[in-house]
Structure formats: structure tokens, C-alpha cells
Scaffold this active site. Structure first.
Site, PDB file in Angstrom:
ATOM      1  N   GLN A 181       3.063   4.083   0.550  1.00 33.50           N
ATOM      2  CA  GLN A 181       3.516   5.237   0.976  1.00 33.50           C
ATOM      3  C   GLN A 181       4.715   5.106   1.970  1.00 33.50           C
ATOM      4  O   GLN A 181       5.628   5.771   2.426  1.00 33.50           O
ATOM      5  CB  GLN A 181       2.584   6.022   1.625  1.00 33.50           C
ATOM      6  CG  GLN A 181       1.680   6.618   0.693  1.00 33.50           C
ATOM      7  CD  GLN A 181       0.389   7.658   1.157  1.00 33.50           C
ATOM      8  OE1 GLN A 181      -0.514   7.058   1.866  1.00 33.50           O
ATOM      9  NE2 GLN A 181       0.716   8.885   1.224  1.00 33.50           N
TER      10      GLN A 181
ATOM     11  N   GLU B 215      -9.073   9.229   8.470  1.00 36.88           N
ATOM     12  CA  GLU B 215      -7.742  10.132   8.073  1.00 36.88           C
ATOM     13  C   GLU B 215      -8.234  11.521   8.419  1.00 36.88           C
ATOM     14  O   GLU B 215      -9.338  11.945   8.177  1.00 36.88           O
ATOM     15  CB  GLU B 215      -7.652  10.043   6.456  1.00 36.88           C
ATOM     16  CG  GLU B 215      -6.787   8.952   6.190  1.00 36.88           C
ATOM     17  CD  GLU B 215      -6.374   8.707   4.665  1.00 36.88           C
ATOM     18  OE1 GLU B 215      -6.048   9.973   4.114  1.00 36.88           O
ATOM     19  OE2 GLU B 215      -6.308   7.754   4.211  1.00 36.88           O
TER      20      GLU B 215
ATOM     21  N   HIS C  37      -5.335   0.562  -1.100  1.00 38.07           N
ATOM     22  CA  HIS C  37      -5.023   1.907  -0.964  1.00 38.07           C
ATOM     23  C   HIS C  37      -4.351   2.331  -1.890  1.00 38.07           C
ATOM     24  O   HIS C  37      -3.159   2.740  -2.065  1.00 38.07           O
ATOM     25  CB  HIS C  37      -4.294   2.227   0.417  1.00 38.07           C
ATOM     26  CG  HIS C  37      -4.317   3.767   0.698  1.00 38.07           C
ATOM     27  ND1 HIS C  37      -4.795   4.217   2.168  1.00 38.07           N
ATOM     28  CD2 HIS C  37      -3.922   5.020   0.062  1.00 38.07           C
ATOM     29  CE1 HIS C  37      -4.526   5.419   2.130  1.00 38.07           C
ATOM     30  NE2 HIS C  37      -4.290   5.823   0.992  1.00 38.07           N
TER      31      HIS C  37
ATOM     32  N   GLU D 155       4.233  11.022  -0.348  1.00 38.22           N
ATOM     33  CA  GLU D 155       3.184  11.827  -0.588  1.00 38.22           C
ATOM     34  C   GLU D 155       2.660  12.009  -1.922  1.00 38.22           C
ATOM     35  O   GLU D 155       2.570  12.936  -2.582  1.00 38.22           O
ATOM     36  CB  GLU D 155       2.988  13.118   0.151  1.00 38.22           C
ATOM     37  CG  GLU D 155       1.761  14.036   0.144  1.00 38.22           C
ATOM     38  CD  GLU D 155       0.329  13.405   0.477  1.00 38.22           C
ATOM     39  OE1 GLU D 155       0.403  12.582   1.287  1.00 38.22           O
ATOM     40  OE2 GLU D 155      -0.588  13.874  -0.087  1.00 38.22           O
ATOM     41  N   TRP D 156       2.685  10.771  -2.629  1.00 34.83           N
ATOM     42  CA  TRP D 156       2.093  10.366  -3.783  1.00 34.83           C
ATOM     43  C   TRP D 156       2.901  11.448  -5.112  1.00 34.83           C
ATOM     44  O   TRP D 156       3.927  11.479  -5.131  1.00 34.83           O
ATOM     45  CB  TRP D 156       0.465  10.401  -3.910  1.00 34.83           C
ATOM     46  CG  TRP D 156      -0.102   9.844  -2.964  1.00 34.83           C
ATOM     47  CD1 TRP D 156      -0.961  10.165  -1.800  1.00 34.83           C
ATOM     48  CD2 TRP D 156      -0.177   8.254  -2.969  1.00 34.83           C
ATOM     49  NE1 TRP D 156      -1.306   8.925  -1.236  1.00 34.83           N
ATOM     50  CE2 TRP D 156      -0.848   7.728  -1.956  1.00 34.83           C
ATOM     51  CE3 TRP D 156       0.489   7.338  -3.796  1.00 34.83           C
ATOM     52  CZ2 TRP D 156      -1.059   6.566  -1.596  1.00 34.83           C
ATOM     53  CZ3 TRP D 156       0.262   5.721  -3.560  1.00 34.83           C
ATOM     54  CH2 TRP D 156      -0.645   5.496  -2.340  1.00 34.83           C
TER      55      TRP D 156
ATOM     56  N   TRP E  59      -3.661  11.203  10.050  1.00 32.25           N
ATOM     57  CA  TRP E  59      -2.639  10.909   8.886  1.00 32.25           C
ATOM     58  C   TRP E  59      -1.482  11.967   9.299  1.00 32.25           C
ATOM     59  O   TRP E  59      -2.101  13.073   9.047  1.00 32.25           O
ATOM     60  CB  TRP E  59      -3.668  11.229   7.709  1.00 32.25           C
ATOM     61  CG  TRP E  59      -2.898  10.771   6.511  1.00 32.25           C
ATOM     62  CD1 TRP E  59      -1.651  11.794   5.708  1.00 32.25           C
ATOM     63  CD2 TRP E  59      -2.506   9.651   6.006  1.00 32.25           C
ATOM     64  NE1 TRP E  59      -1.101  11.015   4.953  1.00 32.25           N
ATOM     65  CE2 TRP E  59      -1.575   9.665   5.106  1.00 32.25           C
ATOM     66  CE3 TRP E  59      -3.204   8.075   6.165  1.00 32.25           C
ATOM     67  CZ2 TRP E  59      -1.247   8.622   4.335  1.00 32.25           C
ATOM     68  CZ3 TRP E  59      -2.663   7.366   5.607  1.00 32.25           C
ATOM     69  CH2 TRP E  59      -1.696   7.316   4.547  1.00 32.25           C
TER      70      TRP E  59
ATOM     71  N   ASN F  98      -9.647   2.712   0.208  1.00 32.61           N
ATOM     72  CA  ASN F  98      -9.670   3.903   0.683  1.00 32.61           C
ATOM     73  C   ASN F  98     -10.008   4.982  -0.480  1.00 32.61           C
ATOM     74  O   ASN F  98      -9.575   4.862  -1.563  1.00 32.61           O
ATOM     75  CB  ASN F  98      -8.176   4.071   0.993  1.00 32.61           C
ATOM     76  CG  ASN F  98      -7.673   5.439   1.531  1.00 32.61           C
ATOM     77  OD1 ASN F  98      -8.362   5.929   2.520  1.00 32.61           O
ATOM     78  ND2 ASN F  98      -7.015   6.367   0.502  1.00 32.61           N
TER      79      ASN F  98
HETATM   80  C1  PNW Z   1      -5.433  11.350   1.213  1.00 34.78           C
HETATM   81  N1  PNW Z   1      -7.594  15.315  -3.285  1.00 34.78           N
HETATM   82  O1  PNW Z   1      -4.989  11.383  -0.114  1.00 34.78           O
HETATM   83  C2  PNW Z   1      -5.000   9.553   1.133  1.00 34.78           C
HETATM   84  O2  PNW Z   1      -5.728   8.722   1.676  1.00 34.78           O
HETATM   85  C3  PNW Z   1      -3.599   9.545   1.922  1.00 34.78           C
HETATM   86  O3  PNW Z   1      -2.937   8.411   1.116  1.00 34.78           O
HETATM   87  C4  PNW Z   1      -2.980  10.874   1.402  1.00 34.78           C
HETATM   88  O4  PNW Z   1      -1.428  10.782   1.949  1.00 34.78           O
HETATM   89  C5  PNW Z   1      -3.313  11.857   2.375  1.00 34.78           C
HETATM   90  O5  PNW Z   1      -4.872  12.039   1.922  1.00 34.78           O
HETATM   91  C6  PNW Z   1      -3.008  13.264   2.090  1.00 34.78           C
HETATM   92  O6  PNW Z   1      -2.940  13.947   0.852  1.00 34.78           O
HETATM   93  C7  PNW Z   1      -5.595  12.554  -0.728  1.00 34.78           C
HETATM   94  O7  PNW Z   1      -6.914  15.876  -4.236  1.00 34.78           O
HETATM   95  C8  PNW Z   1      -4.914  12.941  -1.909  1.00 34.78           C
HETATM   96  O8  PNW Z   1      -8.722  15.610  -3.015  1.00 34.78           O
HETATM   97  C9  PNW Z   1      -5.606  13.906  -2.879  1.00 34.78           C
HETATM   98  C10 PNW Z   1      -6.851  14.265  -2.455  1.00 34.78           C
HETATM   99  C11 PNW Z   1      -7.615  13.867  -1.261  1.00 34.78           C
HETATM  100  C12 PNW Z   1      -6.938  12.969  -0.668  1.00 34.78           C
END
Ligand code: PNW
Length: 476
Positions: free
Chosen positions: A24, A377, A125, A431-432, A424, A169
Site C-alpha cells: 500500500q 488497526e 499483509h 486502498e486495495w 490505520w 494480517n
Molecule cells: C484492512 N472487509 O483491510 C487492512 O488490513 C488494511 O490494509 C486496509 O487498508 C484497511 O483495513 C482499510 O480497509 C480490510 O471487507 C479490507 O471486511 C476489507 C475488509 C476489512 C479490512
């Protein structure tokens, strides 16, 4: 609701941190012998991320890490959680380590230590080396053994200077967003494979923990970060809704906590998934390898989950906040409906509910007595923009942090052993599947110039870190 005026004060040893992850923020995806991970492949596949965005450059932390550490020191943070890119260290996911890759992390750690900031390393991660995915990925048992080897390499290289370690993670995201709903890399939509992936991630955690312990001084601490969901029933008095809660709680939490904390998969989970799988890939000795003493537990929390039993009319498209896909991330739970939780929302559409964090902490205080907890986080995305004076004001994020840190403080008062909190995220970042459009940072990043500007929340949080006390939000 007016904010309390009385100051909220934390124990003096409490760690005030920020968190990030390699893909990220680092960029530099082709430097130092690094090879593609599943996130490089996925983000470069048309249609997988918003606007086709990738982590090729991200926020260029690989080249700017010194400035980023200086910024954290200036703000007054006492801890920093980051992750290591497996394919920088072991490009094919196996074999000898690449020294250049390890050296980057050693320099980063030394910079942190010199600034008085305690590093916490996450080994994984979500960025599996692509070659391991080509060999089957997490549904393949061998991946867990590859992870243990990688853990040993990193433990030997950094174990003398990093005390706090996190194996994985949020394995829920790796297993179920990666292999069931497919909104995350590698984008597969195979419910049975996702359950196998979950087991092999558990095994990786267990084998990785043993490898770390063998490679490092005994004083170091090993933990895992779970996105432990708080699952609530739409109608608390309705047994069908309570059964839906049980099912989702098993698939979100029990599938990891069961083997890791208790040495067994929940019976209710095995029963609920029996039409999909007989779990025959759980081999003799696996549960023993997975269930071993941990030094701490990391909890990641953003928002609660609200469910009910689904009548046929509401089956189908989901509002569970886990991204758009025709495929469910909940194998075997087609009879569960997801509902929007009440309350104000962040830019992710996630409702703001600090009571969920308190509930989560108290649950694990009861389920894992004596185990120190860290909030690894917690944070919020908002549509931040610089003012004409160049400053970035984000009072909503300050209110979010104030609310959630107050919940942590209440849990400590209620007897929970919470040792620290990692916001976080340090910086706006990739953001993915949402690309760069969701900004989670306490520090604003101008993507045209990659200039960093602390938002007002960063200054507020820095003051909390320096004083151990939350300033009332109305003063900011
Ligand atoms: C977490 N969901 O991601 C990650 O650990 C981080 O890398 C990310 O940037 C952050 O939270 C914010 O999104 C998630 O769909 C992504 O439940 C998706 C989910 C949960 C956590």
C-alpha cells in the site's frame, strides 16, 4: 452528543502507533530484485481496482522512508507497524534471501529505533509472491511451509532489533476476499478453496510462529492480527437471526480463533460447511502446530456487522461492506442476509460504532485471559482536501479516533490488558480494490507530487501520543 470535557488519560507505557503495509505504500515494485506479488498481478488486471490503479509507485515510501520516519518522530508517535514484502526478500517465495531486500527493512528499523519509535513487523499483509500463487496459492498446503521458511529468514535478519512480531494480517481477507468473493488478489471465486486457504493460513501462522521463535531471542513477542468481526443480530430476540450470527461469527472469527486460541475448529463451523467440505485437509498434528502460546493478540476493528436469517426475497446482492462481487465471501452462508448498520458513515460506507471496539476487546479479554491485546488497526476514510491555505482539516477523523480511543480506555478500566493502538493509517495510500480514492491517512498525500501534509487529526493524535491524554475534540 457533546464530547466529555474530562480528559481521557492512558497508562504511561501505552504504545501510540500508526500502521501501514508494504504494497500500500512502498512502490518501487521492480527495484532490488523484487518480483511480482499477487497484488501486482491483480492490480494490473483490467477491471480489478478502481480506475485501474496499482501500487507501482504508491506513496514511494521505499525511497522516502527516512522522511516518513522523521514525520512520525515529529508528530510524537511511539510505535510503527509496517509489513515486509515477501517478494522483496524471497523473490520466488522460496530459496535464499535477497540481501538488498533485507537491507531496506534493516535501514528502516534502524531509522525508527534511532528516532525512539518501536517497530512492529507484520510478515504477511496479503502480498503473496506470484510464483507461489502459480503453484496453487494458499489453498495449497505447501504455501504454509514456504511461509515458515520466509519467517525464519526475516526473524534471523531482524530479530536482534525488532521486539514485536505479527505473523499474518487479517487472514480472513486473504482467504475469503482473495479466494471466495475475489475482490482481492488473487481474485479467485472458489468457496471450497477459500476454506482450504483459511486452514493453510492458520498452519502458516503456527509454523511461522515456531520458526520465528527458533530464529529470534526469546524476549521477542509473537502475535497475529485478526479483523475480528463484531457480529450482531437484526432482531436479538429471533432465534433464526441468532443462528445467522453464529454462522457468520464462525466464518469471520471462529475459523481463526478456534484453532489458534483453542486448538480446534468450532463444531458449528464444521457442521455449517459440511455440504461444501469435509475438512480432510486438516491433517494429524496440524491443530497442534497451530495452537501454541502467543505473546499477544492484535485486533483490527473498523465497524460491526449486522445480519439476519435471509428469506429468499432478500438473498443476493449484499450490503456487508466487503466490496462488489456476485460471489459471497461467506462460504455456506447463503441463508444469511447482511444489513447496513445504523449510524454515521465513513467514506467506505462503514458505520461508526465505537461500542463495537469495546465489545470486541472485552470478548477477547474473556476468551484469551492473560493475553495482552493491541489494537493493530483502527481508523477511517474521509474525502480530505487541502484548504486554500494548504492545510487539511479533518474533524470527522478526530471525532472517530476520539470515540474509538475512548472505547479502548473504557475497556482498560473494565480490566482489559490493551497495551497499544495503531492508527490505520500513517499516510493516505493504495486502498486495495478502491485504489487511491479512499484516504485513510492521518497524513495527507498529494498524489501529483507525493508531498506529505499532516492533517489536523495527525496533530491531534500526536498530542495524545505525547501527553497520554485525549484532547477534547471541540478544541480542534
Ligand atoms: C484492512 N472487509 O483491510 C487492512 O488490513 C488494511 O490494509 C486496509 O487498508 C484497511 O483495513 C482499510 O480497509 C480490510 O471487507 C479490507 O471486511 C476489507 C475488509 C476489512 C479490512
Amino acid at each position: 452528543m457533546p464530547e466529555p470535557i474530562t480528559p481521557v488519560t492512558f497508562p504511561s507505557a501505552f504504545l501510540w502507533g500508526a500502521a501501514t503495509s508494504a504494497y500500500q505504500i512502498e512502490g518501487a515494485v521492480r527495484e532490488g530484485g523484487r518480483t511480482p506479488s499477487i497484488w501486482d498481478t491483480f492490480s494490473h488486471t483490467p477491471g480489478k481496482t478502481a480506475g485501474g490503479e496499482t501500487g507501482d509507485i504508491a506513496v514511494d515510501h521505499y525511497h522516502r522512508y527516512r522522511d516518513d520516519v522523521a514525520l512520525m518522530a515529529e508528530l510524537g508517535l511511539s510505535a510503527y507497524r509496517f509489513s515486509i514484502s515477501w517478494s522483496r526478500v524471497q523473490p520466488t517465495g522460496r530459496g535464499p534471501a535477497v540481501q538488498v531486500g533485507l537491507d531496506f527493512y534493516r535501514r528502516l528499523v534502524d531509522e525508527l529505533l534511532a528516532a525512539g519509535i518501536k517497530p512492529a513487523v507484520t510478515l504477511y499483509h496479503w502480498d503473496l509472491p506470484q510464483e507461489l500463487e502459480d503453484a496453487g496459492g494458499w489453498p495449497e498446503r505447501d504455501t504454509a511451509f514456504r511461509f515458515a521458511e520466509y519467517a525464519q529468514i526475516v526473524g534471523e535478519a531482524l530479530g536482534d532489533r525488532v521486539e514485536n512480531w505479527i505473523t499474518l494480517n487479517e487472514p480472513w481477507c486473504s482467504a475469503f476476499l482473495g479466494y471466495a468473493s475475489g475482490v482481492h488478489a488473487p481474485g479467485r471465486t472458489e468457496p471450497v478453496a477459500s476454506l482450504k486457504a483459511a486452514h493453510h493460513l492458520n498452519l502458516a501462522h503456527g509454523l511461522g510462529t515456531s520458526a520465528l521463535r527458533a530464529a529470534m531471542p526469546a524476549r521477542n513477542s509473537v502475535a497475529i492480527s485478526l479483523n475480528s468481526s463484531v457480529v450482531r443480530p437484526l432482531s436479538p430476540g429471533d432465534p433464526a437471526d441468532l443462528a445467522a450470527v453464529q454462522k457468520i461469527d464462525d466464518l469471520a472469527n471462529g475459523v481463526f480463533h478456534g484453532p489458534i486460541l483453542r486448538g480446534a475448529y468450532p463444531e458449528t463451523l464444521l457442521a455449517a460447511t459440511s455440504s461444501l467440505t469435509d475438512w480432510s485437509y486438516v491433517l494429524d498434528g496440524d491443530l497442534r502446530a497451530i495452537h501454541q502460546p502467543l505473546d499477544a493478540l492484535g485486533l483490527n476493528y473498523y465497524t460491526p456487522t449486522l445480519v439476519s436469517a435471509a428469506d429468499a426475497s432478500v438473498r443476493g446482492p449484499r450490503s456487508d461492506g466487503h466490496g462488489a462481487s456476485d460471489h459471497s465471501p461467506w462460504p455456506g452462508a447463503d441463508d444469511v442476509a447482511f444489513h447496513l448498520t445504523p449510524g454515521d458513515r465513513t467514506e467506505m460506507g462503514w458505520s461508526i460504532d465505537p461500542t463495537g471496539l469495546h465489545e470486541l476487546i472485552m470478548r477477547y479479554t474473556a476468551e484469551a485471559p492473560g493475553l495482552p491485546l493491541y489494537i493493530t488497526e483502527n481508523g477511517a476514510a474521509y474525502d480530505d482536501k487541502p484548504d486554500s491555505d494548504g492545510r487539511v482539516h479533518d474533524p470527522e477523523r478526530i471525532a472517530y479516533l476520539h470515540g474509538h480511543l475512548s472505547a479502548v480506555r473504557r475497556a482498560i478500566a473494565d480490566g482489559a490488558d490493551v497495551r497499544g493502538y495503531y492508527l490505520w493509517s500513517l499516510l493516505d495510500n493504495f486502498e486495495w480494490a478502491y485504489g487511491y480514492e479512499k484516504r485513510f491517512g492521518a497524513v495527507y498525500v498529494d498524489y501529483a507530487t507525493l508531498t506529505r501534509t499532516p492533517k489536523s487529526s495527525a496533530l491531534w493524535y500526536g498530542q495524545a501520543a505525547r501527553t497520554g491524554t485525549l484532547a477534547p475534540t471541540e478544541t480542534t
